[in-house]
Scaffold this motif. Sequence first.
Motif, PDB file in Angstrom:
ATOM      1  N   ARG A 112      66.022-104.544 -32.845  1.00 43.28           N
ATOM      2  CA  ARG A 112      64.712-104.061 -32.426  1.00 43.28           C
ATOM      3  C   ARG A 112      64.373-104.676 -31.072  1.00 43.28           C
ATOM      4  O   ARG A 112      64.557-105.881 -30.869  1.00 43.28           O
ATOM      5  CB  ARG A 112      63.658-104.420 -33.477  1.00 43.28           C
ATOM      6  N   GLU A 113      63.859-103.842 -30.162  1.00 43.59           N
ATOM      7  CA  GLU A 113      63.577-104.328 -28.823  1.00 43.59           C
ATOM      8  C   GLU A 113      62.159-103.981 -28.374  1.00 43.59           C
ATOM      9  O   GLU A 113      61.578-102.984 -28.790  1.00 43.59           O
ATOM     10  CB  GLU A 113      64.576-103.744 -27.806  1.00 43.59           C
ATOM     11  N   PHE A 114      61.659-104.824 -27.511  1.00 43.32           N
ATOM     12  CA  PHE A 114      60.329-104.650 -26.944  1.00 43.32           C
ATOM     13  C   PHE A 114      60.286-103.429 -26.034  1.00 43.32           C
ATOM     14  O   PHE A 114      61.211-103.183 -25.250  1.00 43.32           O
ATOM     15  CB  PHE A 114      59.951-105.902 -26.163  1.00 43.32           C
ATOM     16  N   VAL A 115      59.192-102.681 -26.120  1.00 43.55           N
ATOM     17  CA  VAL A 115      58.979-101.539 -25.240  1.00 43.55           C
ATOM     18  C   VAL A 115      57.771-101.774 -24.338  1.00 43.55           C
ATOM     19  O   VAL A 115      57.861-101.675 -23.120  1.00 43.55           O
ATOM     20  CB  VAL A 115      58.774-100.243 -26.047  1.00 43.55           C
ATOM     21  N   ALA A 116      56.625-102.075 -24.955  1.00 44.18           N
ATOM     22  CA  ALA A 116      55.396-102.240 -24.184  1.00 44.18           C
ATOM     23  C   ALA A 116      54.372-103.021 -24.996  1.00 44.18           C
ATOM     24  O   ALA A 116      54.446-103.067 -26.223  1.00 44.18           O
ATOM     25  CB  ALA A 116      54.815-100.885 -23.789  1.00 44.18           C
ATOM     26  N   ALA A 117      53.430-103.623 -24.297  1.00 39.84           N
ATOM     27  CA  ALA A 117      52.330-104.335 -24.944  1.00 39.84           C
ATOM     28  C   ALA A 117      51.070-104.161 -24.108  1.00 39.84           C
ATOM     29  O   ALA A 117      51.143-103.872 -22.904  1.00 39.84           O
ATOM     30  CB  ALA A 117      52.662-105.812 -25.124  1.00 39.84           C
ATOM     31  N   ILE A 118      49.935-104.350 -24.760  1.00 37.33           N
ATOM     32  CA  ILE A 118      48.658-104.173 -24.082  1.00 37.33           C
ATOM     33  C   ILE A 118      47.687-105.257 -24.527  1.00 37.33           C
ATOM     34  O   ILE A 118      47.649-105.637 -25.702  1.00 37.33           O
ATOM     35  CB  ILE A 118      48.097-102.763 -24.349  1.00 37.33           C
ATOM     36  N   SER A 119      46.909-105.758 -23.585  1.00 39.00           N
ATOM     37  CA  SER A 119      45.955-106.821 -23.878  1.00 39.00           C
ATOM     38  C   SER A 119      44.819-106.302 -24.751  1.00 39.00           C
ATOM     39  O   SER A 119      44.664-105.109 -24.966  1.00 39.00           O
ATOM     40  CB  SER A 119      45.398-107.391 -22.575  1.00 39.00           C
ATOM     41  N   MET A 120      44.004-107.235 -25.240  1.00 42.79           N
ATOM     42  CA  MET A 120      42.912-106.873 -26.148  1.00 42.79           C
ATOM     43  C   MET A 120      41.969-105.849 -25.537  1.00 42.79           C
ATOM     44  O   MET A 120      41.551-104.890 -26.184  1.00 42.79           O
ATOM     45  CB  MET A 120      42.164-108.124 -26.557  1.00 42.79           C
ATOM     46  N   ARG A 121      41.638-106.054 -24.288  1.00 40.66           N
ATOM     47  CA  ARG A 121      40.684-105.152 -23.631  1.00 40.66           C
ATOM     48  C   ARG A 121      41.367-103.930 -23.016  1.00 40.66           C
ATOM     49  O   ARG A 121      40.695-103.026 -22.545  1.00 40.66           O
ATOM     50  CB  ARG A 121      39.918-105.904 -22.547  1.00 40.66           C
ATOM     51  N   GLY A 122      42.686-103.955 -22.989  1.00 39.87           N
ATOM     52  CA  GLY A 122      43.408-102.837 -22.415  1.00 39.87           C
ATOM     53  C   GLY A 122      43.544-102.894 -20.911  1.00 39.87           C
ATOM     54  O   GLY A 122      43.998-101.933 -20.292  1.00 39.87           O
ATOM     55  N   ASP A 123      43.189-104.024 -20.304  1.00 41.82           N
ATOM     56  CA  ASP A 123      43.211-104.106 -18.847  1.00 41.82           C
ATOM     57  C   ASP A 123      44.518-104.664 -18.302  1.00 41.82           C
ATOM     58  O   ASP A 123      44.737-104.658 -17.086  1.00 41.82           O
ATOM     59  CB  ASP A 123      42.038-104.950 -18.335  1.00 41.82           C
ATOM     60  N   THR A 124      45.386-105.124 -19.191  1.00 43.72           N
ATOM     61  CA  THR A 124      46.689-105.627 -18.763  1.00 43.72           C
ATOM     62  C   THR A 124      47.772-105.026 -19.654  1.00 43.72           C
ATOM     63  O   THR A 124      47.637-105.020 -20.883  1.00 43.72           O
ATOM     64  CB  THR A 124      46.748-107.159 -18.853  1.00 43.72           C
ATOM     65  N   THR A 125      48.817-104.530 -19.023  1.00 47.16           N
ATOM     66  CA  THR A 125      49.919-103.931 -19.767  1.00 47.16           C
ATOM     67  C   THR A 125      51.243-104.555 -19.341  1.00 47.16           C
ATOM     68  O   THR A 125      51.367-105.091 -18.242  1.00 47.16           O
ATOM     69  CB  THR A 125      49.980-102.409 -19.542  1.00 47.16           C
ATOM     70  N   TYR A 126      52.203-104.480 -20.248  1.00 46.51           N
ATOM     71  CA  TYR A 126      53.512-105.067 -20.044  1.00 46.51           C
ATOM     72  C   TYR A 126      54.557-104.054 -20.494  1.00 46.51           C
ATOM     73  O   TYR A 126      54.368-103.390 -21.516  1.00 46.51           O
ATOM     74  CB  TYR A 126      53.666-106.350 -20.867  1.00 46.51           C
ATOM     75  N   TYR A 127      55.664-103.976 -19.759  1.00 44.18           N
ATOM     76  CA  TYR A 127      56.691-102.990 -20.077  1.00 44.18           C
ATOM     77  C   TYR A 127      58.087-103.589 -19.955  1.00 44.18           C
ATOM     78  O   TYR A 127      58.345-104.436 -19.102  1.00 44.18           O
ATOM     79  CB  TYR A 127      56.595-101.785 -19.138  1.00 44.18           C
ATOM     80  N   ALA A 128      58.977-103.082 -20.786  1.00 46.37           N
ATOM     81  CA  ALA A 128      60.391-103.381 -20.611  1.00 46.37           C
ATOM     82  C   ALA A 128      60.857-102.681 -19.343  1.00 46.37           C
ATOM     83  O   ALA A 128      60.370-101.597 -18.995  1.00 46.37           O
ATOM     84  CB  ALA A 128      61.181-102.889 -21.815  1.00 46.37           C
ATOM     85  N   ASP A 129      61.811-103.278 -18.667  1.00 45.11           N
ATOM     86  CA  ASP A 129      62.309-102.686 -17.419  1.00 45.11           C
ATOM     87  C   ASP A 129      62.844-101.272 -17.645  1.00 45.11           C
ATOM     88  O   ASP A 129      62.739-100.422 -16.765  1.00 45.11           O
ATOM     89  CB  ASP A 129      63.404-103.565 -16.836  1.00 45.11           C
ATOM     90  N   SER A 130      63.400-101.036 -18.804  1.00 42.78           N
ATOM     91  CA  SER A 130      64.039 -99.747 -19.078  1.00 42.78           C
ATOM     92  C   SER A 130      63.039 -98.590 -19.177  1.00 42.78           C
ATOM     93  O   SER A 130      63.434 -97.431 -19.056  1.00 42.78           O
ATOM     94  CB  SER A 130      64.838 -99.834 -20.377  1.00 42.78           C
ATOM     95  N   VAL A 131      61.758 -98.905 -19.390  1.00 42.30           N
ATOM     96  CA  VAL A 131      60.765 -97.831 -19.539  1.00 42.30           C
ATOM     97  C   VAL A 131      59.698 -97.867 -18.452  1.00 42.30           C
ATOM     98  O   VAL A 131      58.854 -96.966 -18.384  1.00 42.30           O
ATOM     99  CB  VAL A 131      60.084 -97.882 -20.921  1.00 42.30           C
ATOM    100  N   LYS A 132      59.738 -98.873 -17.619  1.00 39.88           N
ATOM    101  CA  LYS A 132      58.712 -99.026 -16.591  1.00 39.88           C
ATOM    102  C   LYS A 132      58.695 -97.807 -15.671  1.00 39.88           C
ATOM    103  O   LYS A 132      59.733 -97.337 -15.218  1.00 39.88           O
ATOM    104  CB  LYS A 132      58.994-100.304 -15.794  1.00 39.88           C
ATOM    105  N   GLY A 133      57.501 -97.279 -15.432  1.00 38.42           N
ATOM    106  CA  GLY A 133      57.367 -96.107 -14.590  1.00 38.42           C
ATOM    107  C   GLY A 133      57.458 -94.799 -15.345  1.00 38.42           C
ATOM    108  O   GLY A 133      57.128 -93.733 -14.801  1.00 38.42           O
ATOM    109  N   ARG A 134      57.895 -94.858 -16.601  1.00 39.55           N
ATOM    110  CA  ARG A 134      58.016 -93.637 -17.411  1.00 39.55           C
ATOM    111  C   ARG A 134      57.076 -93.664 -18.624  1.00 39.55           C
ATOM    112  O   ARG A 134      56.594 -92.618 -19.051  1.00 39.55           O
ATOM    113  CB  ARG A 134      59.458 -93.478 -17.907  1.00 39.55           C
TER     114      ARG A 134
END
Length: 125
Positions: free
Chosen positions: A45-67
Amino acid sequence: QVQLVESGGGLVQAGGSLRLSCATSGRTVWNYVMGWFRQAPGKEREFVAAISMRGDTTYYADSVKGRFTISRDNAQNTIYLQMNNLKPDDSAVYYCARRTASGSASVLVSGYSVWGQGIQVTVSS
């Protein structure tokens, strides 16, 4: 106890789009970081994306960034994953997950304590 239920998966051609939803019930999740993970057959299992509590910060795996784009509607207790320009390598079971209490965003499976049942996404070439 909180429950997470994913929807919106399915079969799509390469280059197409899908929007996954993660509906929560039981307890609210507005005060937790939320994430999406995926697992392909024979792979971890691998990380894809995450989002902060307020939704103002997001994080992405390099493989999906931009898509892919993660978002949340705390009023509706729902998390979304918009997936564009899908590739066959994106085929996997996708899981919604709630971060452990008081945790900041994490890319580790062990950093999340509540998981949905998963939903299949298949991208044909």
